[in-house]
Scaffold this active site. Sequence first.
Site, short mmCIF file in Angstrom:
data_model
loop_
_atom_site.label_atom_id
_atom_site.label_comp_id
_atom_site.label_asym_id
_atom_site.label_seq_id
_atom_site.Cartn_x
_atom_site.Cartn_y
_atom_site.Cartn_z
N ASP B 65 23.39 1.12 16.06
CA ASP B 65 22.35 0.65 16.99
C ASP B 65 22.93 0.22 18.34
O ASP B 65 22.18 -0.17 19.24
CB ASP B 65 21.52 -0.48 16.37
CG ASP B 65 22.36 -1.68 15.90
OD1 ASP B 65 23.46 -1.45 15.36
OD2 ASP B 65 21.91 -2.82 16.09
N HIS B 66 24.22 0.33 18.49
CA HIS B 66 24.85 0.00 19.78
C HIS B 66 25.47 1.22 20.46
O HIS B 66 25.97 1.09 21.58
CB HIS B 66 25.89 -1.11 19.59
CG HIS B 66 25.25 -2.41 19.20
ND1 HIS B 66 25.09 -3.46 20.05
CD2 HIS B 66 24.67 -2.79 18.02
CE1 HIS B 66 24.46 -4.45 19.43
NE2 HIS B 66 24.20 -4.08 18.20
N ASP B 210 26.97 -8.66 19.20
CA ASP B 210 26.53 -9.12 17.88
C ASP B 210 27.60 -10.06 17.35
O ASP B 210 28.77 -9.68 17.24
CB ASP B 210 26.40 -7.94 16.91
CG ASP B 210 25.14 -7.12 17.16
OD1 ASP B 210 24.50 -7.33 18.20
OD2 ASP B 210 24.81 -6.28 16.30
N HIS B 268 18.30 -8.90 20.49
CA HIS B 268 18.71 -8.36 19.19
C HIS B 268 17.86 -8.95 18.05
O HIS B 268 18.36 -9.37 17.02
CB HIS B 268 20.21 -8.64 18.94
CG HIS B 268 20.82 -7.74 17.91
ND1 HIS B 268 20.92 -8.09 16.59
CD2 HIS B 268 21.35 -6.50 17.99
CE1 HIS B 268 21.51 -7.11 15.91
NE2 HIS B 268 21.78 -6.13 16.74
#
Lengths: 302, 302
Positions: B65-66, B210, B268
């Site tokens: 997702d990054h 994150d 996020h």
Amino acid sequence: MFAVTILGNNSALPMHDRHPTSQVVSYDENLFLVDCGEGTQIQMNKFKIRRSRIKHIFISHLHGDHYFGLPGLLTSYGLNNRQEPLYLHAPEPLMEILDLQLKVASTQLPYELHFHPIPEKGGLLVNEKKIEVHAFPVIHRIPCWGFLFREKPKPRKLDMDRLIQYRIPSSFYPRLKAGDDYCLPDGTLIKNEEVTTPGPESLSYAFCADTIYTESFLDNIRGCTLLYHEATYLDSLRERAAERFHSTAKQAAELALKAETNQLLLGHFSSKYEGLDEFLSEAREVFPSTQLAIEGSCYSIS
Amino acid sequence: MFAVTILGNNSALPMHDRHPTSQVVSYDENLFLVDCGEGTQIQMNKFKIRRSRIKHIFISHLHGDHYFGLPGLLTSYGLNNRQEPLYLHAPEPLMEILDLQLKVASTQLPYELHFHPIPEKGGLLVNEKKIEVHAFPVIHRIPCWGFLFREKPKPRKLDMDRLIQYRIPSSFYPRLKAGDDYCLPDGTLIKNEEVTTPGPESLSYAFCADTIYTESFLDNIRGCTLLYHEATYLDSLRERAAERFHSTAKQAAELALKAETNQLLLGHFSSKYEGLDEFLSEAREVFPSTQLAIEGSCYSIS
């Protein structure tokens, strides 16, 4: 119910609110995913595709606009704790890429991912009870395959008056439906055609992926109910299309005519075209039963 | 003009019309891309980001997702015939993935792609005329880095009356602005502070990627103008957050307080939350100058 829903109808560069290639073929309750360009899982949300019903995914070739959405989809299945096995039919090098991506993310999928490399010459990929899926090579800049979704032959219809007349026992009806002849106790052969009529026509959908205009796979798609053929360009750019191993709307229509398909669906439109009306008019001059693949639209295969 | 525009504010599973992580930091005419989740190039179209201005891309870690939007973006730059070199600062294994993807697609990018693996302990990544970018390690399930965008110290302001009084030649003004002292012909030392005042404050933006709640990188972000900190969960799921190496809104606010930042930006968000109001209220109880990262919104760093 046999249909295809378009999730992405654009060529490589997403523009004009069009997305890279992805389609969902539905047959009864089964869904098959064909190609998975970037954003496919987001398009699935938008168009309310019940993604858990997908058991088989087919990737035509390894240009990114046909598979860059796949790692995200596979990961999301994992986050959703999918348990059912998933079957991925794709060009062989994709497995190494996916393995690497899972490894660096330290991710273990909670479901079985069965990878089936598509054989060079294509062939039968899926053999379900009522439908089968075949791959066939098309001609593109890198190895690329089309997919044919074909209903299995449907049972012949019984002519009950004749069956009673010949006193054929009902235990033999399934074999008659499958096309067998019947032998009377006195040895007389009753030909199947005497007591049955053909079942409903078997429907089929041919997805021709990215390809230069070619008749090399005509035999694979002949007589299909619905033919999806790429039309990256209008015919005024026929030479550019050939250089880049793509086709024009007119060429797609010419192939549809030769393949004696019922209907033609055009997609994979170049970003250089904002409007798509000319694709439709150009193709319809050659093959009137043409439609444009529009994202979110569902096209019945009937 | 120093600002950040949010392209994706959701955690891994795209939902509620929220997308995986991506942000564009703008400084004057320069754009920097931070993370590139799936669909980033489509979000760039939507929010009219002038992507050709991006020279540096930073990838915090290799959870999909990054970065699953990166191969598509790099390919699209190629299709758009980008000529300017592009600098990619990312965890080292990404290069192998990209190389493989380009190889199987038989694609040669028309621009130079310079890959800079982020050093384990972080450090200075970019040193431009007016701004520098540093990486610092955060604590996640796999190696992960945050990024600090910091304006270079700005020139001190000259006190013209004093300069004339001391007859300091204008040729020495640049050195005074840089903080040097001046020596009069008679040997008297004029301390810089006598003839200048401090320039405007240097602004900074810290992107903390994150991370589990930790003060391990507090020194890297102390006093920053705007702090982006992930807030995957609300504090009622503090334990789940820790198990998954994520943070809660409250924890993000606690860190903002300790870091003496001016403002906090939360992002996020987990897909389990459809509405986001509680993230804001929870964080504001601890740190009032908090905002939610909303896709398409631009937050001034000032």
